[in-house]
Design an enzyme around this catalytic site. Structure first.
Site, PDB file in Angstrom:
ATOM      1  N   ARG A   1     -35.004 -38.178  42.064  1.00  0.00           N
ATOM      2  CA  ARG A   1     -33.635 -38.169  41.518  1.00  0.00           C
ATOM      3  C   ARG A   1     -32.774 -39.137  42.307  1.00  0.00           C
ATOM      4  O   ARG A   1     -32.715 -39.065  43.537  1.00  0.00           O
ATOM      5  CB  ARG A   1     -33.050 -36.760  41.592  1.00  0.00           C
ATOM      6  CG  ARG A   1     -31.652 -36.656  40.986  1.00  0.00           C
ATOM      7  CD  ARG A   1     -31.188 -35.202  40.938  1.00  0.00           C
ATOM      8  NE  ARG A   1     -29.866 -35.080  40.336  1.00  0.00           N
ATOM      9  CZ  ARG A   1     -28.716 -35.173  40.996  1.00  0.00           C
ATOM     10  NH1 ARG A   1     -28.715 -35.387  42.300  1.00  0.00           N
ATOM     11  NH2 ARG A   1     -27.564 -35.053  40.363  1.00  0.00           N
TER      12      ARG A   1
ATOM     13  N   LYS B   1     -24.871 -43.862  21.288  1.00  0.00           N
ATOM     14  CA  LYS B   1     -25.426 -42.580  20.836  1.00  0.00           C
ATOM     15  C   LYS B   1     -26.293 -41.967  21.937  1.00  0.00           C
ATOM     16  O   LYS B   1     -27.524 -42.023  21.891  1.00  0.00           O
ATOM     17  CB  LYS B   1     -26.214 -42.782  19.543  1.00  0.00           C
ATOM     18  CG  LYS B   1     -26.461 -41.490  18.772  1.00  0.00           C
ATOM     19  CD  LYS B   1     -26.879 -41.796  17.343  1.00  0.00           C
ATOM     20  CE  LYS B   1     -27.391 -40.601  16.604  1.00  0.00           C
ATOM     21  NZ  LYS B   1     -26.453 -39.488  16.498  1.00  0.00           N
TER      22      LYS B   1
ATOM     23  N   GLU C   1     -13.522 -37.670  15.094  1.00  0.00           N
ATOM     24  CA  GLU C   1     -14.687 -37.433  14.221  1.00  0.00           C
ATOM     25  C   GLU C   1     -15.117 -35.980  14.362  1.00  0.00           C
ATOM     26  O   GLU C   1     -14.523 -35.224  15.127  1.00  0.00           O
ATOM     27  CB  GLU C   1     -15.829 -38.387  14.587  1.00  0.00           C
ATOM     28  CG  GLU C   1     -16.274 -38.255  16.034  1.00  0.00           C
ATOM     29  CD  GLU C   1     -17.299 -39.299  16.464  1.00  0.00           C
ATOM     30  OE1 GLU C   1     -18.048 -39.808  15.624  1.00  0.00           O
ATOM     31  OE2 GLU C   1     -17.344 -39.576  17.678  1.00  0.00           O
TER      32      GLU C   1
ATOM     33  N   ARG D   1     -28.699 -49.639  15.240  1.00  0.00           N
ATOM     34  CA  ARG D   1     -27.788 -48.918  16.146  1.00  0.00           C
ATOM     35  C   ARG D   1     -28.495 -48.539  17.437  1.00  0.00           C
ATOM     36  O   ARG D   1     -27.902 -48.591  18.524  1.00  0.00           O
ATOM     37  CB  ARG D   1     -27.224 -47.674  15.465  1.00  0.00           C
ATOM     38  CG  ARG D   1     -26.199 -46.973  16.361  1.00  0.00           C
ATOM     39  CD  ARG D   1     -25.494 -45.829  15.670  1.00  0.00           C
ATOM     40  NE  ARG D   1     -26.426 -44.823  15.217  1.00  0.00           N
ATOM     41  CZ  ARG D   1     -26.107 -43.819  14.405  1.00  0.00           C
ATOM     42  NH1 ARG D   1     -24.877 -43.713  13.943  1.00  0.00           N
ATOM     43  NH2 ARG D   1     -26.999 -42.943  14.040  1.00  0.00           N
TER      44      ARG D   1
ATOM     45  N   TYR E   1     -30.462 -41.666  21.370  1.00  0.00           N
ATOM     46  CA  TYR E   1     -31.267 -41.055  20.314  1.00  0.00           C
ATOM     47  C   TYR E   1     -30.835 -41.545  18.947  1.00  0.00           C
ATOM     48  O   TYR E   1     -29.803 -42.187  18.789  1.00  0.00           O
ATOM     49  CB  TYR E   1     -31.207 -39.529  20.410  1.00  0.00           C
ATOM     50  CG  TYR E   1     -29.943 -38.886  19.891  1.00  0.00           C
ATOM     51  CD1 TYR E   1     -28.743 -38.991  20.587  1.00  0.00           C
ATOM     52  CD2 TYR E   1     -29.948 -38.170  18.700  1.00  0.00           C
ATOM     53  CE1 TYR E   1     -27.584 -38.395  20.099  1.00  0.00           C
ATOM     54  CE2 TYR E   1     -28.792 -37.563  18.214  1.00  0.00           C
ATOM     55  CZ  TYR E   1     -27.616 -37.683  18.920  1.00  0.00           C
ATOM     56  OH  TYR E   1     -26.475 -37.103  18.438  1.00  0.00           O
TER      57      TYR E   1
HETATM   58  N1  PMP Z   1     -20.377 -38.913  14.837  1.00  0.00           N
HETATM   59  C1  PMP Z   1     -21.110 -38.216  15.729  1.00  0.00           C
HETATM   60  C2  PMP Z   1     -20.459 -37.751  16.992  1.00  0.00           C
HETATM   61  C3  PMP Z   1     -22.459 -37.922  15.456  1.00  0.00           C
HETATM   62  O1  PMP Z   1     -23.191 -37.234  16.353  1.00  0.00           O
HETATM   63  C4  PMP Z   1     -23.021 -38.342  14.227  1.00  0.00           C
HETATM   64  C5  PMP Z   1     -24.446 -37.999  13.860  1.00  0.00           C
HETATM   65  N2  PMP Z   1     -25.354 -38.538  14.718  1.00  0.00           N
HETATM   66  C6  PMP Z   1     -22.226 -39.068  13.332  1.00  0.00           C
HETATM   67  C7  PMP Z   1     -20.902 -39.331  13.675  1.00  0.00           C
HETATM   68  C8  PMP Z   1     -22.766 -39.555  12.018  1.00  0.00           C
HETATM   69  O2  PMP Z   1     -23.614 -40.656  12.215  1.00  0.00           O
HETATM   70  P1  PMP Z   1     -24.813 -40.944  11.208  1.00  0.00           P
HETATM   71  O3  PMP Z   1     -24.195 -41.104   9.854  1.00  0.00           O
HETATM   72  O4  PMP Z   1     -25.395 -42.210  11.704  1.00  0.00           O
HETATM   73  O5  PMP Z   1     -25.730 -39.778  11.279  1.00  0.00           O
END
Ligand code: PMP
Length: 304
Positions: free
Chosen positions: A117, A167, A200, A68, A49
């Site tokens: 599935r 992502k 993070e 990305r 996503y």
């Molecule tokens: N880290 C994680 C785990 C996230 O989910 C996000 C937001 N999607 C970010 C960092 C920040 O990424 P961005 O600046 O591309 O939104």
């Protein structure tokens, strides 16, 4: 007859009555949008996503999000059913159809519906990915009161899988982290590894300001390569601020002059408390405040 428990009884006031969403090439009212129960996004979290912010009706850093997305798809051997140009057109059309001035566009591509599935990936020549996009209207997104008050975070162990650079929609643990933060009376959680090293936030990248330098963890498989992170790094360097890409611990963050987070929807938000301890003066600091201003100014200028 009683209503099934999973169906919302009333529509939240914040949701427009007739939001138009995009599903596999079609624009449909949200109540008519359908995805198969066999979709691999639903059954296996086999989907990626992106979330792109909208300010003044225009998209913030669309090329960054598209790049990305292409990388996430490639890492998972997933083919994109749509081109970048088509995606841009869909983003713009949804913003227009839903009259979004400030808000977000959510985009998801799954490996599609193989009709049953099965753990094995379906043949991409036979099964097309599922493409879903919808908007979220968020008036006041740029004028968030949290930018002036700052947010409070707690630290929790990072027990996610090892490919956080992709992502994917596997967001259960980040959701749990958000709930742990709420229960602790905080706003968000920072994930930590052994020794209290910060990876993070649940949905954002983590930063500190210490010794006159802006510090954020270097890119690797351990964190999402934030689009906002990249923009803020570039803008900080252009403003002659000293920047360091390296890991830092919760202890170092607590002792830092400032802390903040970045994400596409939060932009730059000061962190004023970590695990109940104030960061710096316990108020948003000048560096985070300045970076937010620069980021918003530059993003609005470059929006498409
Ligand atoms: N880290 C994680 C785990 C996230 O989910 C996000 C937001 N999607 C970010 C960092 C920040 O990424 P961005 O600046 O591309 O939104």
């Amino acid at each position: 007859m009683s209503r099934p428990a999973s169906r919302p009884v009333s529509r939240p006031a914040s949701r427009p009555a007739s939001r138009i969403v995009h599903v596999n090439g079609e624009y449909v009212p949200e109540d008519e949008a359908k995805v198969s129960v066999f979709d691999r996004g639903f059954l296996m979290a086999d989907a990626v996503y992106e979330v792109t912010s909208v300010l003044g009706g225009r998209l913030i850093d669309f090329p960054g999000h598209a790049a990305r997305l292409a990388r996430s798809l490639a890492e998972l051997d997933m083919e994109s059913p749509v081109t970048e140009a088509e995606l841009l057109a869909i983003h713009r059309e949804l913003v227009r159809l839903n009259g979004i001035d400030e808000g977000l566009v959510y985009l998801q591509i799954s490996r599609g519906n193989p009709g049953d599935r099965d753990f094995a990936f379906p043949d991409p020549a036979a099964v097309r990915g599922t493409v879903v996009l919808f908007t979220q209207s968020k008036p006041g997104l740029a004028d968030n009161p949290a930018a002036k008050a700052g947010i409070r975070v707690i630290s929790i162990p990072d027990i996610r899988w090892g490919r956080r650079d992709i992502k994917t929609v596997q967001l259960l643990y980040p959701s749990m982290g958000k709930m742990m933060a709420k229960r602790a009376g905080a706003d968000d959680a920072w994930f930590t590894e052994k020794g209290g090293v910060v990876t993070e936030g649940t949905s954002n990248n983590a930063w500190i300001v210490t010794g006159g330098r802006i510090v954020t963890r270097q890119l690797s498989d351990d964190i999402l390569h934030g689009i906002t992170r990249a923009a803020v790094l570039r803008l900080a360097r252009e403003a002659q601020m000293a920047v360091e890409e390296r890991p830092f611990t919760v202890a170092e963050a607590k002792a830092a002059d400032e802390a903040f987070i970045t994400s596409a929807s939060a932009f730059v938000l000061p962190v004023v408390e970590i695990d109940g301890a104030p960061v710096g003066a316990g108020r948003p600091g000048p560096v985070a405040t300045r970076l937010r201003e620069i980021y918003l100014e530059e993003s609005r200028r470059a929006a498409i």
